[in-house]
Enzyme design. Structure first.
Site, PDB file in Angstrom:
ATOM      1  N   GLY A 116      10.773 -29.386  26.578  1.00 40.01           N
ATOM      2  CA  GLY A 116      10.504 -30.815  26.597  1.00 40.01           C
ATOM      3  C   GLY A 116       9.203 -31.185  27.273  1.00 40.01           C
ATOM      4  O   GLY A 116       8.822 -32.367  27.298  1.00 40.01           O
ATOM      5  N   CYS A 117       8.487 -30.203  27.829  1.00 36.41           N
ATOM      6  CA  CYS A 117       7.233 -30.440  28.552  1.00 36.41           C
ATOM      7  C   CYS A 117       6.057 -30.037  27.664  1.00 36.41           C
ATOM      8  O   CYS A 117       6.006 -28.916  27.159  1.00 36.41           O
ATOM      9  CB  CYS A 117       7.229 -29.639  29.847  1.00 36.41           C
ATOM     10  SG  CYS A 117       5.628 -29.574  30.680  1.00 36.41           S
ATOM     11  N   SER A 118       5.086 -30.931  27.482  1.00 40.89           N
ATOM     12  CA  SER A 118       3.945 -30.650  26.611  1.00 40.89           C
ATOM     13  C   SER A 118       3.107 -29.485  27.138  1.00 40.89           C
ATOM     14  O   SER A 118       2.601 -28.669  26.358  1.00 40.89           O
ATOM     15  CB  SER A 118       3.086 -31.905  26.443  1.00 40.89           C
ATOM     16  OG  SER A 118       2.593 -32.345  27.702  1.00 40.89           O
TER      17      SER A 118
END
Length: 273
Positions: free
Chosen positions: A166-168
């Site tokens: 979920g983290c770019s």
């Protein structure tokens, strides 16, 4: 979990120990050469023990005023300072390692051979913080053995990616590793949180790979909560991360005994490859 339960019993009903707070400080293999001795009958002629340490913070000590409690199998003798431990009432191996672990905070690995209650042989080595005793690399070792036919440099030793899809930034590092053909094992740390011992090892590996000019604590660098990191000791920061994995800075890439963050750019982690 069993170690935490034992600590909770000893510290009394007002305090429950979270197993995530225990620090692994010893891995010992025992041999009992007298097959009729009680230890051999109960545990086998060869058995292993992990030595786990719980550190109480000053606030806990002030709030609870701990006095060790008797259990069904253990009668506590009280608290002891260095040089006060009654080794004459304890197994002979304890004198070899107790104070090094409890007061020296060393990580030890070793073997002990007994004939009945008599210690006849032992070997002990100190383990570096970046090696640790927690098997942080176990998934990489398993993955490496699954591809024995691969011999290119990028697959010689798999890298471990502490990943949050979920983290770019985490996705960017994952894509960069994939594009370079780096053999990667993913660990989704929100679903499979790191233990306190693993976090200690990770912080040590970050320190190994840090720039010589860096003055920031690697343990505190791991924490996304800047207020917590600035107001707490390294030990308390790592304990908080063990209990709240969402506070872990990401992504982190680990290979061998070095680690690096993949931020602000993925290339920042590539330097350890």
């Amino acid at each position: 979990v069993a170690g935490a339960a034992a600590c909770s019993q000893l510290l009394g009903p007002r305090f429950r120990v979270d197993p995530r707070r225990l620090r692994r400080r010893g891995l010992f293999h025992f041999e009992e050469r007298d097959a009729t001795h009680g230890a051999a009958v109960a545990l086998g002629e060869r058995y292993s023990e992990h030595q786990l340490v719980l550190r109480l913070n000053p606030e806990e000590e002030a709030a609870h005023g701990f006095e060790p409690q008797a259990t069904e199998t253990f009668e506590p003798m009280g608290w002891f300072a260095p040089g006060e431990i009654p080794y004459d009432m304890m197994p002979e191996d304890d004198k070899v390692w107790y104070e090094r672990v409890l007061f020296g905070d060393q990580r030890l690995r070793g073997t002990f051979a007994f004939e009945g209650t008599r210690l006849v042989e032992h070997a002990l080595e100190e383990v570096t913080p970046e090696e640790g005793l927690c098997d942080l690399d176990k998934d990489c070792v398993s993955a490496s053995s699954s591809y024995p036919e691969r011999s290119d440099v990028n697959s010689a030793q798999p890298a471990l990616l502490l990943h949050n899809p979920g983290c770019s930034k985490s996705r960017a590092l994952h894509e960069a590793l994939t594009s370079r053909g780096v053999h990667v094992v993913e660990r989704h740390y929100l679903e499979d949180p790191l233990t306190l011992s693993e976090l200690e090892t990770l912080a040590a590996r970050l320190s190994v790979a840090a720039a010589p000019s860096s003055t920031v604590s690697a343990a505190k660098d791991l924490c996304r909560d800047e207020e917590l990191a600035s107001s707490s000791s390294e030990e308390m920061v790592l304990e908080a991360l063990a209990l709240r994995p969402e506070l872990l800075q990401r992504p982190v890439l680990i290979r061998g005994r070095r680690a690096a963050f993949g931020r602000p750019q993925p290339e920042d982690a590539m330097r350890i490859l």
